[in-house]
Design a protein around this motif. Structure first.
Motif, PDB file in Angstrom:
ATOM      1  N   HIS A   2       5.521  15.079  -9.080  1.00  0.00           N
ATOM      2  CA  HIS A   2       6.488  14.852 -10.138  1.00  0.00           C
ATOM      3  C   HIS A   2       6.563  14.307 -11.081  1.00  0.00           C
ATOM      4  O   HIS A   2       7.284  13.476 -11.300  1.00  0.00           O
ATOM      5  CB  HIS A   2       7.605  15.016  -9.082  1.00  0.00           C
ATOM      6  CG  HIS A   2       7.558  15.734  -7.585  1.00  0.00           C
ATOM      7  ND1 HIS A   2       7.952  17.151  -6.678  1.00  0.00           N
ATOM      8  CD2 HIS A   2       7.445  14.937  -6.537  1.00  0.00           C
ATOM      9  CE1 HIS A   2       7.615  17.311  -5.562  1.00  0.00           C
ATOM     10  NE2 HIS A   2       7.031  15.825  -5.282  1.00  0.00           N
ATOM     11  N   PRO A   3       5.737  14.838 -12.084  1.00  0.00           N
ATOM     12  CA  PRO A   3       6.252  13.862 -13.305  1.00  0.00           C
ATOM     13  C   PRO A   3       7.409  13.784 -14.043  1.00  0.00           C
ATOM     14  O   PRO A   3       7.538  13.008 -14.626  1.00  0.00           O
ATOM     15  CB  PRO A   3       5.101  14.716 -14.295  1.00  0.00           C
ATOM     16  CG  PRO A   3       4.952  15.566 -13.541  1.00  0.00           C
ATOM     17  CD  PRO A   3       4.975  16.047 -12.389  1.00  0.00           C
TER      18      PRO A   3
ATOM     19  N   ILE B 297       4.400   5.746  -4.407  1.00  0.00           N
ATOM     20  CA  ILE B 297       4.589   6.527  -6.415  1.00  0.00           C
ATOM     21  C   ILE B 297       4.245   6.852  -7.030  1.00  0.00           C
ATOM     22  O   ILE B 297       3.808   7.530  -8.093  1.00  0.00           O
ATOM     23  CB  ILE B 297       5.262   4.591  -7.345  1.00  0.00           C
ATOM     24  CG1 ILE B 297       7.005   4.673  -6.232  1.00  0.00           C
ATOM     25  CG2 ILE B 297       5.648   4.843  -8.830  1.00  0.00           C
ATOM     26  CD1 ILE B 297       6.916   3.185  -6.270  1.00  0.00           C
ATOM     27  N   THR B 298       2.946   6.410  -6.604  1.00  0.00           N
ATOM     28  CA  THR B 298       1.497   7.197  -7.490  1.00  0.00           C
ATOM     29  C   THR B 298       1.690   8.511  -7.094  1.00  0.00           C
ATOM     30  O   THR B 298       1.463   8.929  -8.196  1.00  0.00           O
ATOM     31  CB  THR B 298       0.112   6.801  -7.220  1.00  0.00           C
ATOM     32  OG1 THR B 298      -0.013   4.814  -7.524  1.00  0.00           O
ATOM     33  CG2 THR B 298      -1.092   7.118  -8.055  1.00  0.00           C
TER      34      THR B 298
ATOM     35  N   PHE C 132       0.849  -1.638  -0.225  1.00  0.00           N
ATOM     36  CA  PHE C 132       0.108  -0.057  -0.151  1.00  0.00           C
ATOM     37  C   PHE C 132       0.647   1.529  -0.050  1.00  0.00           C
ATOM     38  O   PHE C 132       0.630   2.416  -0.637  1.00  0.00           O
ATOM     39  CB  PHE C 132      -0.743   0.157   1.277  1.00  0.00           C
ATOM     40  CG  PHE C 132      -1.690   1.019   1.313  1.00  0.00           C
ATOM     41  CD1 PHE C 132      -3.090   1.514   0.627  1.00  0.00           C
ATOM     42  CD2 PHE C 132      -1.410   1.840   2.880  1.00  0.00           C
ATOM     43  CE1 PHE C 132      -3.336   2.696   0.975  1.00  0.00           C
ATOM     44  CE2 PHE C 132      -2.323   3.276   2.584  1.00  0.00           C
ATOM     45  CZ  PHE C 132      -3.201   4.125   1.599  1.00  0.00           C
ATOM     46  N   PHE C 133       1.739   1.409   1.417  1.00  0.00           N
ATOM     47  CA  PHE C 133       2.535   2.284   1.060  1.00  0.00           C
ATOM     48  C   PHE C 133       3.558   2.767  -0.074  1.00  0.00           C
ATOM     49  O   PHE C 133       3.497   3.706  -0.879  1.00  0.00           O
ATOM     50  CB  PHE C 133       3.851   2.128   1.521  1.00  0.00           C
ATOM     51  CG  PHE C 133       5.094   3.467   2.265  1.00  0.00           C
ATOM     52  CD1 PHE C 133       4.890   4.552   2.811  1.00  0.00           C
ATOM     53  CD2 PHE C 133       5.865   3.357   1.344  1.00  0.00           C
ATOM     54  CE1 PHE C 133       5.818   5.093   2.863  1.00  0.00           C
ATOM     55  CE2 PHE C 133       7.360   4.097   1.711  1.00  0.00           C
ATOM     56  CZ  PHE C 133       6.825   4.959   2.226  1.00  0.00           C
TER      57      PHE C 133
ATOM     58  N   MET D 223      13.464   5.228  -5.298  1.00  0.00           N
ATOM     59  CA  MET D 223      15.104   4.726  -4.286  1.00  0.00           C
ATOM     60  C   MET D 223      14.118   5.892  -3.158  1.00  0.00           C
ATOM     61  O   MET D 223      14.382   5.106  -2.143  1.00  0.00           O
ATOM     62  CB  MET D 223      15.884   5.493  -4.794  1.00  0.00           C
ATOM     63  CG  MET D 223      17.011   5.879  -4.380  1.00  0.00           C
ATOM     64  SD  MET D 223      17.584   7.106  -4.345  1.00  0.00           S
ATOM     65  CE  MET D 223      18.232   6.936  -6.231  1.00  0.00           C
ATOM     66  N   ARG D 224      13.009   6.914  -2.747  1.00  0.00           N
ATOM     67  CA  ARG D 224      13.082   7.690  -1.461  1.00  0.00           C
ATOM     68  C   ARG D 224      11.893   6.518  -1.632  1.00  0.00           C
ATOM     69  O   ARG D 224      11.883   6.499  -0.141  1.00  0.00           O
ATOM     70  CB  ARG D 224      12.262   8.401  -2.763  1.00  0.00           C
ATOM     71  CG  ARG D 224      13.315   9.534  -3.413  1.00  0.00           C
ATOM     72  CD  ARG D 224      12.618  10.925  -3.769  1.00  0.00           C
ATOM     73  NE  ARG D 224      13.746  11.816  -4.060  1.00  0.00           N
ATOM     74  CZ  ARG D 224      13.580  13.285  -5.016  1.00  0.00           C
ATOM     75  NH1 ARG D 224      12.567  13.575  -4.695  1.00  0.00           N
ATOM     76  NH2 ARG D 224      14.795  13.985  -4.956  1.00  0.00           N
ATOM     77  N   ALA D 225      11.017   5.607  -1.825  1.00  0.00           N
ATOM     78  CA  ALA D 225       9.961   5.164  -1.337  1.00  0.00           C
ATOM     79  C   ALA D 225      10.910   4.171  -0.315  1.00  0.00           C
ATOM     80  O   ALA D 225      10.355   3.437   0.408  1.00  0.00           O
ATOM     81  CB  ALA D 225       9.153   4.197  -2.829  1.00  0.00           C
TER      82      ALA D 225
END
Lengths: 347, 51
Positions: free
Chosen positions: A40-41, A33-34, A27-28, A50-52
């Protein structure tokens, strides 16, 4: 428990625990990412992943570090403690994913070996060139050692005290990761939300550990005073005991659990579980055994042994009742030594 | 935990907690200006309409 080797000793609770963990992470990642693609397209999927993974790892690390003190403060957190090692290994895998993606994105393709590049890209001590990646790498090495030794095989072979001390390395990994994040992404992040989150997390984790240590310090006060080793020490009046509810005390520098059971029997055993040094005096009396609140390891109160087929043993203490006072000898018997229970006078 | 580890745990956090907080605060205080600050009006410049 320890009767035979298994990769993971699965039970219904562990399966449910891990399902919740995996669903939470799915879920996270989906939400992060969505939102990243919509807001931030210009960011690539690698950067978003990487950030997630980094955010998931640092959030999970805060949760892992908070579970221990929370469980000491309030019993409702104990179920989370039960399978904390799975959280730890998952957190390491997330951190590893983050580091692999960072190395592939920023350090592959140059003239320098990617791992060497991690240490040489930022190698100054100005804010703009602080070597924050080296701190992250050092934390990853510590987390790897801990994930690799998280299995009961290592716990049994290293012994619980050594294993516990080794796994306190997570606190140093945490400090290194705070430096990594504070001098890394937070230097260029345009939104103050992440900074506020990290400050709140650090204050919460530090505060919880300091408070739980402070609130437990009385249990480390030795009631045996200046008595010689082997003397009987008055621990408490019989009226302080409640049937089937263990009472904690500190005798000769170590915690013990005193238990009134079978209506009139009183026994005293070590208050430290052999599995992970869990607090037996905070456990329950179930099926004729003192049961550790952390992972359910059980010990018979009169001899400190686990019921068959398990083999764990804890030290027992000689005990007697004189003039309504519970007296305990301030020297433990070897683990598994049977001791006759003291008996209280029933009215 | 056994007594030596409990004491080690308490000492570790007494040292680590202030160090981590100090490092974090110093990193945040010394970071480049937040973009939102750049868009705020200069209070001193705009405070007197006669200017």
């Amino acid at each position: 428990m320890s009767v035979s080797y298994k990769a993971v000793d699965w039970n219904a609770f562990k399966k449910r625990y891990d399902k919740v963990l995996i669903c939470g992470l799915v879920f996270f990642f989906t939400a992060f990412i969505t939102a990243g693609i919509l807001l931030h397209p210009n960011l690539t999927i690698e950067i978003l992943l990487m950030r997630a993974s980094a955010l998931a790892a640092i959030l999970l690390l805060h949760l892992i570090l908070a579970i221990g003190p929370l469980a000491r403060i309030n019993r409702m957190w104990i179920p989370l403690l039960y399978n904390r090692r799975h959280l730890g290994v998952t957190m390491f895998l997330l951190a590893l994913t983050h580091s692999m993606l960072a190395i592939l994105t920023y350090h592959v393709g140059g003239g320098v070996h990617p791992v060497v590049s991690v240490f040489t890209t930022d190698a100054g001590f100005r804010m703009s060139s602080f070597p924050f990646q080296a701190f992250g790498f050092a934390a990853l090495v510590i987390l790897f050692i801990m994930a690799a030794t998280s299995h009961d095989f290592w716990l049994k072979n290293l012994t619980a005290p050594v294993w516990k001390t080794l796994h306190m390395g997570v606190y140093f990994a945490y400090a290194l990761l705070i430096v990594h994040v504070a001098f890394g992404i937070l230097q260029s992040e345009t939104s103050p939300v992440y900074s506020l989150l990290l400050v709140s997390g650090v204050i919460a984790v530090s505060g919880l550990h300091l408070f739980s240590g402070w609130s437990q310090r009385n249990l480390d006060n030795d009631v045996s005073g200046n008595e010689e080793n082997g003397e009987y020490i008055a621990v408490c009046p019989v009226s302080d005991l409640t049937e089937n509810v263990p009472l904690g005390a500190n005798i000769g520098g170590e915690r013990v659990a005193i238990l009134l059971y079978d209506r009139d029997k009183v026994s005293c055993v070590s208050g430290v579980c052999q599995h992970q040094n869990g607090p037996l005096a905070e456990g329950q009396f179930k099926f004729g055994c003192l049961t550790c609140p952390w992972h359910g390891y059980q010990y018979k109160p009169h001899d400190g042994t686990s019921p068959e087929p398990f083999t764990e043993k804890i030290p027992t203490f000689d005990i007697k009742i004189v003039n309504g006072e519970v007296l305990v000898r301030n020297r433990p018997n070897p683990p598994g030594t049977p001791v006759e229970a003291a008996r209280i006078t029933l009215n | 935990m056994q007594r030596p580890q409990r004491i080690l745990h308490r000492k570790l956090w007494l040292i680590l907690a202030p160090v981590i907080i100090a490092v974090l605060v110093s990193a945040l205080l010394n970071r480049p200006e937040w973009p939102v600050m750049k868009t705020l009006p200069n209070v001193e410049f705009n405070s007197h309409p006669a200017r």
